[in-house]
Design a protein around this motif. Structure first.
Motif, mmCIF file in Angstrom:
data_model
loop_
_atom_site.group_PDB
_atom_site.id
_atom_site.type_symbol
_atom_site.label_atom_id
_atom_site.label_comp_id
_atom_site.label_asym_id
_atom_site.label_seq_id
_atom_site.Cartn_x
_atom_site.Cartn_y
_atom_site.Cartn_z
ATOM 1 N N ASN A 92 -9.282 23.988 22.909
ATOM 2 C CA ASN A 92 -9.540 24.684 21.658
ATOM 3 C C ASN A 92 -10.861 25.429 21.805
ATOM 4 O OD1 ASN A 92 -9.684 25.519 19.020
ATOM 5 N ND2 ASN A 92 -9.888 23.464 18.126
ATOM 6 N N TYR A 93 -10.831 26.732 21.548
ATOM 7 C CA TYR A 93 -12.031 27.554 21.678
ATOM 8 C C TYR A 93 -12.340 28.274 20.379
ATOM 9 C CZ TYR A 93 -11.835 27.224 26.797
ATOM 10 O OH TYR A 93 -11.843 26.781 28.086
ATOM 11 N N ALA A 94 -13.621 28.332 20.038
ATOM 12 C CA ALA A 94 -14.075 29.235 18.986
ATOM 13 C C ALA A 94 -14.238 30.610 19.623
ATOM 14 C CB ALA A 94 -15.416 28.762 18.441
ATOM 15 N N ARG A 95 -13.718 31.630 18.956
ATOM 16 C CA ARG A 95 -13.846 32.988 19.491
ATOM 17 C C ARG A 95 -14.340 33.934 18.404
ATOM 18 N NH1 ARG A 95 -12.038 33.412 24.573
ATOM 19 N NH2 ARG A 95 -10.581 31.825 25.302
ATOM 20 N N ALA A 96 -15.033 34.977 18.879
ATOM 21 C CA ALA A 96 -15.638 35.932 17.950
ATOM 22 C C ALA A 96 -14.587 36.934 17.479
ATOM 23 C CB ALA A 96 -16.804 36.642 18.646
ATOM 24 N N HIS A 97 -13.939 36.632 16.353
ATOM 25 C CA HIS A 97 -12.900 37.489 15.775
ATOM 26 C C HIS A 97 -12.576 36.879 14.412
ATOM 27 C CE1 HIS A 97 -8.773 39.182 15.247
ATOM 28 N NE2 HIS A 97 -9.237 40.183 15.965
ATOM 29 N N THR A 102 2.234 26.336 23.483
ATOM 30 C CA THR A 102 2.031 27.596 22.781
ATOM 31 C C THR A 102 0.553 27.795 22.515
ATOM 32 O OG1 THR A 102 2.788 28.958 20.931
ATOM 33 C CG2 THR A 102 2.268 26.672 20.415
ATOM 34 N N LEU A 103 0.170 29.057 22.353
ATOM 35 C CA LEU A 103 -1.197 29.396 21.965
ATOM 36 C C LEU A 103 -1.188 29.653 20.459
ATOM 37 C CD1 LEU A 103 -4.129 30.179 22.854
ATOM 38 C CD2 LEU A 103 -3.300 32.527 23.011
ATOM 39 N N VAL A 104 -2.137 29.043 19.775
ATOM 40 C CA VAL A 104 -2.169 29.121 18.324
ATOM 41 C C VAL A 104 -3.517 29.680 17.877
ATOM 42 C CG1 VAL A 104 -1.944 27.809 16.181
ATOM 43 C CG2 VAL A 104 -0.721 27.066 18.238
ATOM 44 N N ALA A 105 -3.468 30.597 16.919
ATOM 45 C CA ALA A 105 -4.706 31.154 16.374
ATOM 46 C C ALA A 105 -4.772 30.851 14.882
ATOM 47 C CB ALA A 105 -4.762 32.664 16.598
ATOM 48 N N MET A 106 -5.995 30.654 14.399
ATOM 49 C CA MET A 106 -6.211 30.456 12.964
ATOM 50 C C MET A 106 -7.444 31.242 12.531
ATOM 51 S SD MET A 106 -5.661 26.312 12.615
ATOM 52 C CE MET A 106 -5.628 26.286 10.820
ATOM 53 N N ALA A 107 -7.405 31.698 11.290
ATOM 54 C CA ALA A 107 -8.582 32.330 10.680
ATOM 55 C C ALA A 107 -9.202 31.283 9.757
ATOM 56 C CB ALA A 107 -8.176 33.566 9.897
ATOM 57 N N VAL A 108 -10.298 30.693 10.211
ATOM 58 C CA VAL A 108 -10.898 29.568 9.496
ATOM 59 C C VAL A 108 -12.182 30.040 8.807
ATOM 60 C CG1 VAL A 108 -11.807 27.232 9.722
ATOM 61 C CG2 VAL A 108 -9.982 28.011 11.264
ATOM 62 N N PRO A 109 -12.297 29.803 7.490
ATOM 63 C CA PRO A 109 -13.554 30.165 6.824
ATOM 64 C C PRO A 109 -14.731 29.437 7.478
ATOM 65 C CG PRO A 109 -11.868 29.534 5.214
ATOM 66 C CD PRO A 109 -11.312 29.208 6.566
ATOM 67 N N ALA A 110 -15.856 30.141 7.620
ATOM 68 C CA ALA A 110 -17.003 29.593 8.357
ATOM 69 C C ALA A 110 -17.405 28.216 7.841
ATOM 70 C CB ALA A 110 -18.180 30.564 8.270
ATOM 71 N N GLU A 111 -17.397 28.044 6.522
ATOM 72 C CA GLU A 111 -17.897 26.776 5.977
ATOM 73 C C GLU A 111 -16.920 25.622 6.220
ATOM 74 O OE1 GLU A 111 -17.025 29.447 4.335
ATOM 75 O OE2 GLU A 111 -15.683 28.931 2.670
ATOM 76 N N ARG A 112 -15.685 25.933 6.633
ATOM 77 C CA ARG A 112 -14.724 24.860 6.911
ATOM 78 C C ARG A 112 -14.480 24.674 8.407
ATOM 79 N NH1 ARG A 112 -9.247 25.146 4.017
ATOM 80 N NH2 ARG A 112 -9.190 23.116 5.048
ATOM 81 N N PHE A 113 -15.233 25.406 9.226
ATOM 82 C CA PHE A 113 -14.890 25.467 10.641
ATOM 83 C C PHE A 113 -14.875 24.088 11.316
ATOM 84 C CE2 PHE A 113 -15.128 26.592 15.078
ATOM 85 C CZ PHE A 113 -14.233 27.650 15.141
ATOM 86 N N ASP A 114 -15.943 23.310 11.120
ATOM 87 C CA ASP A 114 -16.037 22.012 11.804
ATOM 88 C C ASP A 114 -14.976 21.041 11.298
ATOM 89 O OD1 ASP A 114 -18.080 22.973 13.320
ATOM 90 O OD2 ASP A 114 -19.676 22.082 12.102
ATOM 91 N N LEU A 146 -9.655 35.983 13.588
ATOM 92 C CA LEU A 146 -8.914 34.811 14.095
ATOM 93 C C LEU A 146 -9.915 34.104 15.006
ATOM 94 C CD1 LEU A 146 -5.450 36.454 14.882
ATOM 95 C CD2 LEU A 146 -5.966 34.843 13.040
ATOM 96 N N ASN A 147 -10.573 33.085 14.467
ATOM 97 C CA ASN A 147 -11.755 32.551 15.145
ATOM 98 C C ASN A 147 -11.535 31.195 15.815
ATOM 99 O OD1 ASN A 147 -11.444 31.255 12.739
ATOM 100 N ND2 ASN A 147 -13.559 31.504 12.040
ATOM 101 N N MET A 148 -10.320 30.647 15.713
ATOM 102 C CA MET A 148 -10.037 29.388 16.397
ATOM 103 C C MET A 148 -8.737 29.543 17.188
ATOM 104 S SD MET A 148 -9.701 25.503 14.857
ATOM 105 C CE MET A 148 -11.335 25.528 14.147
ATOM 106 N N TRP A 149 -8.803 29.260 18.496
ATOM 107 C CA TRP A 149 -7.662 29.463 19.386
ATOM 108 C C TRP A 149 -7.429 28.189 20.190
ATOM 109 C CZ3 TRP A 149 -4.921 34.160 19.985
ATOM 110 C CH2 TRP A 149 -5.426 35.221 19.218
ATOM 111 N N PHE A 150 -6.238 27.615 20.042
ATOM 112 C CA PHE A 150 -5.977 26.370 20.774
ATOM 113 C C PHE A 150 -4.570 26.361 21.360
ATOM 114 C CE2 PHE A 150 -3.605 24.482 17.208
ATOM 115 C CZ PHE A 150 -4.171 25.109 16.101
ATOM 116 N N VAL A 151 -4.394 25.527 22.369
ATOM 117 C CA VAL A 151 -3.106 25.370 23.036
ATOM 118 C C VAL A 151 -2.506 24.039 22.605
ATOM 119 C CG1 VAL A 151 -1.974 25.009 25.274
ATOM 120 C CG2 VAL A 151 -3.709 26.795 25.018
#
Lengths: 158, 151
Positions: B98-103, B71-83, B105-110
């Motif tokens: 897992n890719y960081a994307r400009a949106h 499945t493809l999963v998206a998350m909206a991660v606060p910038a300061e918690r991203f890493d 919903l900024n983290m997208w992983f399979v």
């Protein structure tokens, strides 16, 4: 098709690639412990059944300069998705195309198509091209470019 | 870091993205079409692999046909918690990419596993460990593509 134990051993032996030797299927056969002709027959069967999509070179998009990886996403009426998916893949430059569930209200998009380009201008023009192809079928769309690869490994069978 | 490719390298990359023969001497057969010999073909493919131009050379398996689930999963991660969140997500062997994307919903992983139950367990654990919701978007239909990427 159902995969048996020998098929699975062939998959495990080749999922990182074929041995780069003159008789690669013979080398696989030796590793798996079956005759070479059986490895070749089974791989042909897996090709026919779509278990193997294709055999050959798998280029690294980044190494070839394709740094702009865009996930284009489209909001298409459910009854139009089949037609829209056909039109997107017919463009010839989409690498993956899937229908996925919408996540309202955060996410209205149900059709995903990946594009790759060497520069931002080209990437933008590919999105415009896709939008034109979907003319009338898509209610809204956007493109999410990747800003960083956080992890990348293949799907693995052990 | 685009590696310098000569016309034969380009021809290998551009024409061998599928259709590699299944026979006793497949490199010899493939080389014939490009006007080179078997040994040169093997040496060039080895170099393209070592230089990273090719990530692999061989069969591309369709994991769906193994009875696998992904499945493809998206998350909206606060910038300061991203890493921090990326580290939690990436630690699961079931996370294939897992890719960081400009949106927003900024983290997208399979997430890929041999059962839907395992996929669900990973998603539950990601939510528990990060305290953030995940958007689970399994594929409902696949449209087939025959992409050839030009070198």
């Amino acid at each position: 098709m159902t995969l048996d134990e020998v098929d699975r051993r062939i998959i495990v032996a080749t999922q990182d690639g074929l041995p780069l030797v003159a008789r690669p299927y013979h080398a696989v056969a030796e590793e798996v412990g079956v005759p070479p002709v059986e490895v070749m027959e089974r791989m042909e069967r897996m090709l026919d059944a779509g278990v193997i999509r294709r055999i050959g070179a798998v280029p690294n998009h980044y190494a070839l300069g394709y740094r702009f990886n865009g996930m284009t996403v489209w909001d298409v009426a459910d009854e139009d998705v089949a037609e829209a998916g056909e039109r997107l893949t017919a463009a010839g430059f989409v690498s993956h195309c899937y229908q996925r569930p919408r996540m309202p209200p955060a996410w209205p998009y149900n059709l995903f198509a990946m594009i790759h380009a060497r520069d931002e201008v080209t990437a933008g023009s590919l999105v415009v091209d896709l939008a034109r192809r979907l003319n009338g079928l898509s209610r809204s769309h956007m493109v999410l470019f990747s800003t960083r690869i956080l992890k990348k490994t293949g799907l693995r069978l052990s | 870091m685009t590696t310098a490719l000569d016309p034969i390298d380009r021809a290998i990359v551009n024409t061998l993205q599928g259709g590699f023969p299944v026979c006793e001497r497949p490199f010899a057969e493939a080389a014939h079409g490009l006007g080179i010999g078997e040994a040169e073909m093997i040496a060039r493919i080895r170099r393209l692999r070592e230089d990273g131009v090719l990530s692999r050379f061989g069969p591309m398996y369709n994991a769906d046909r193994f009875g696998g689930h992904n499945t493809l999963v998206a998350m909206a991660v606060p910038a300061e918690r991203f890493d921090e969140v990326a580290a939690v997500v990436n630690a699961f062997p079931e996370v294939a990419h897992n890719y960081a994307r400009a949106h927003s919903l900024n983290m997208w992983f399979v997430v890929a596993a041999d059962s839907r139950a395992t996929v669900d367990r990973v998603l539950t654990e990601v939510q528990e460990r990060t305290g953030l919701p995940v958007y689970d978007m399994p594929k409902e239909r696949e449209f087939h593509v025959g992409l050839r990427i030009e070198a």
